[in-house]
Design a protein around this motif. Sequence first.
Motif, PDB file in Angstrom:
ATOM      1  N   VAL A  16      -3.119   1.762   9.417  1.00 26.45           N
ATOM      2  CA  VAL A  16      -2.804   1.674  10.850  1.00 26.45           C
ATOM      3  C   VAL A  16      -3.684   2.631  11.640  1.00 26.45           C
ATOM      4  CG1 VAL A  16      -1.021   2.138  12.579  1.00 26.45           C
ATOM      5  CG2 VAL A  16      -0.439   0.869  10.511  1.00 26.45           C
ATOM      6  N   PHE A  17      -3.805   3.868  11.169  1.00 24.21           N
ATOM      7  CA  PHE A  17      -4.611   4.863  11.880  1.00 24.21           C
ATOM      8  C   PHE A  17      -6.076   4.456  11.903  1.00 24.21           C
ATOM      9  CE2 PHE A  17      -7.306   8.657  11.829  1.00 24.21           C
ATOM     10  CZ  PHE A  17      -6.947   9.218  13.052  1.00 24.21           C
ATOM     11  N   PHE A  18      -6.601   4.032  10.747  1.00 22.45           N
ATOM     12  CA  PHE A  18      -8.019   3.695  10.637  1.00 22.45           C
ATOM     13  C   PHE A  18      -8.383   2.533  11.571  1.00 22.45           C
ATOM     14  CE2 PHE A  18     -11.558   1.370   8.682  1.00 22.45           C
ATOM     15  CZ  PHE A  18     -12.508   2.389   8.614  1.00 22.45           C
ATOM     16  N   ILE A  19      -7.620   1.450  11.515  1.00 20.32           N
ATOM     17  CA  ILE A  19      -7.927   0.287  12.350  1.00 20.32           C
ATOM     18  C   ILE A  19      -7.723   0.612  13.826  1.00 20.32           C
ATOM     19  CG2 ILE A  19      -7.227  -2.081  12.924  1.00 20.32           C
ATOM     20  CD1 ILE A  19      -6.705  -2.485   9.931  1.00 20.32           C
ATOM     21  N   SER A  20      -6.656   1.341  14.165  1.00 23.48           N
ATOM     22  CA  SER A  20      -6.386   1.692  15.550  1.00 23.48           C
ATOM     23  C   SER A  20      -7.472   2.579  16.140  1.00 23.48           C
ATOM     24  CB  SER A  20      -5.043   2.427  15.667  1.00 23.48           C
ATOM     25  OG  SER A  20      -4.004   1.614  15.196  1.00 23.48           O
ATOM     26  N   PHE A  21      -8.145   3.320  15.284  1.00 27.29           N
ATOM     27  CA  PHE A  21      -9.199   4.223  15.737  1.00 27.29           C
ATOM     28  C   PHE A  21     -10.564   3.552  15.724  1.00 27.29           C
ATOM     29  CE2 PHE A  21     -12.311   7.612  14.713  1.00 27.29           C
ATOM     30  CZ  PHE A  21     -12.176   8.374  15.866  1.00 27.29           C
ATOM     31  N   VAL A  22     -10.890   2.871  14.625  1.00 27.11           N
ATOM     32  CA  VAL A  22     -12.239   2.342  14.425  1.00 27.11           C
ATOM     33  C   VAL A  22     -12.500   1.081  15.244  1.00 27.11           C
ATOM     34  CG1 VAL A  22     -13.808   1.331  12.713  1.00 27.11           C
ATOM     35  CG2 VAL A  22     -12.517   3.392  12.164  1.00 27.11           C
ATOM     36  N   LEU A  23     -11.560   0.141  15.268  1.00 28.60           N
ATOM     37  CA  LEU A  23     -11.800  -1.122  15.971  1.00 28.60           C
ATOM     38  C   LEU A  23     -12.115  -0.919  17.452  1.00 28.60           C
ATOM     39  CD1 LEU A  23     -11.986  -4.202  15.767  1.00 28.60           C
ATOM     40  CD2 LEU A  23      -9.529  -4.303  16.165  1.00 28.60           C
ATOM     41  N   PRO A  24     -11.331  -0.137  18.205  1.00 26.20           N
ATOM     42  CA  PRO A  24     -11.692   0.085  19.611  1.00 26.20           C
ATOM     43  C   PRO A  24     -13.051   0.767  19.795  1.00 26.20           C
ATOM     44  CG  PRO A  24      -9.401   0.667  19.264  1.00 26.20           C
ATOM     45  CD  PRO A  24      -9.998   0.428  17.907  1.00 26.20           C
ATOM     46  N   ILE A  25     -13.401   1.680  18.868  1.00 29.36           N
ATOM     47  CA  ILE A  25     -14.702   2.355  18.971  1.00 29.36           C
ATOM     48  C   ILE A  25     -15.843   1.360  18.764  1.00 29.36           C
ATOM     49  CG2 ILE A  25     -16.227   3.999  17.792  1.00 29.36           C
ATOM     50  CD1 ILE A  25     -13.863   5.852  17.527  1.00 29.36           C
ATOM     51  N   LEU A  26     -15.692   0.467  17.780  1.00 34.50           N
ATOM     52  CA  LEU A  26     -16.730  -0.539  17.540  1.00 34.50           C
ATOM     53  C   LEU A  26     -16.882  -1.483  18.738  1.00 34.50           C
ATOM     54  CD1 LEU A  26     -16.077  -1.466  13.799  1.00 34.50           C
ATOM     55  CD2 LEU A  26     -17.941  -0.089  14.729  1.00 34.50           C
ATOM     56  N   ILE A  27     -15.750  -1.876  19.315  1.00 35.64           N
ATOM     57  CA  ILE A  27     -15.792  -2.755  20.483  1.00 35.64           C
ATOM     58  C   ILE A  27     -16.436  -2.039  21.664  1.00 35.64           C
ATOM     59  CG2 ILE A  27     -14.342  -3.924  22.206  1.00 35.64           C
ATOM     60  CD1 ILE A  27     -12.445  -4.646  19.867  1.00 35.64           C
TER      61      ILE A  27
ATOM     62  N   PRO B  57       0.800  -1.233   0.000  1.00 34.12           N
ATOM     63  CA  PRO B  57       0.000   0.000   0.000  1.00 34.12           C
ATOM     64  C   PRO B  57       0.831   1.281   0.000  1.00 34.12           C
ATOM     65  CG  PRO B  57       0.011  -0.971   2.190  1.00 34.12           C
ATOM     66  CD  PRO B  57       0.766  -1.922   1.283  1.00 34.12           C
ATOM     67  N   GLY B  58       2.151   1.177   0.171  1.00 31.43           N
ATOM     68  CA  GLY B  58       2.993   2.365   0.254  1.00 31.43           C
ATOM     69  C   GLY B  58       2.961   2.964   1.652  1.00 31.43           C
ATOM     70  N   VAL B  59       3.798   3.954   1.870  1.00 31.11           N
ATOM     71  CA  VAL B  59       3.911   4.545   3.204  1.00 31.11           C
ATOM     72  C   VAL B  59       2.609   5.217   3.617  1.00 31.11           C
ATOM     73  CG1 VAL B  59       5.129   6.265   4.591  1.00 31.11           C
ATOM     74  CG2 VAL B  59       6.401   4.874   2.975  1.00 31.11           C
ATOM     75  N   LEU B  60       2.022   6.014   2.717  1.00 29.53           N
ATOM     76  CA  LEU B  60       0.788   6.722   3.034  1.00 29.53           C
ATOM     77  C   LEU B  60      -0.356   5.749   3.273  1.00 29.53           C
ATOM     78  CD1 LEU B  60      -0.499   9.504   3.381  1.00 29.53           C
ATOM     79  CD2 LEU B  60      -1.024   9.492   0.931  1.00 29.53           C
ATOM     80  N   GLY B  61      -0.434   4.716   2.428  1.00 25.54           N
ATOM     81  CA  GLY B  61      -1.471   3.707   2.607  1.00 25.54           C
ATOM     82  C   GLY B  61      -1.312   2.946   3.902  1.00 25.54           C
TER      83      GLY B  61
END
Length: 199
Positions: free
Chosen positions: A58-69, A49-53
């Motif tokens: 990392v940011f999306f999963i680190s933010f969204v997964l804990p919120i969903l849980i 995915p490249g550096v930006l991807g």
Amino acid sequence: MNTWQSLIHIFYRPGDVFSAQREKRTWGYILLLLVVISIATTLISSGYPGVLGTVSIVFFISFVLPILILAQALYLRAVSATMDLGLKLDCWLTLLVWSMVPGVVCVLLITITIVLTFCWASELLGSNFDMVLRILHGANYPFPSLGFFLNYRYVGEIWTIVLMTIGFRQWSGKGIAVSFLIVIVPVVLIRILAQWLLN
């Protein structure tokens, strides 16, 4: 039962793990483990995915997964309050994160297997080995039932629902049907919300 034993036993003796975790309630490290495994799975299935991807994933999963849980745990806390179960939010966070462990590990292992298969097959068959990529990315299929069967990520989700049902039943004393109906509600709502956001 310590954390390492629980991580092994959750795959084949979830009742024992839920009994131990009701007293111990260790969920922080397990949530971190879920985030790391989910990031690894997404990065592996994304290729390069490249550096930006990579940073975005990392940011999306680190933010969204804990919120969903947390949202699911708040729902279970509210339900348990109406049933007078006396279980606090940390109990439901514990139940949720431990229920998710086998599913996310299973999806990671299947993803690695598919990627290795794709690499091997692409050398033998050239760039026309399209079906493995379809399975890997859960692409649309001509027949919806085939797509459901081949989208292996559902295996992890079903495993999680089964374990949550077992845990809720064990902690609440309710029947299997009632427990299933209670734990399935947030899963369905999250699925509907995700479909709405993606369309």
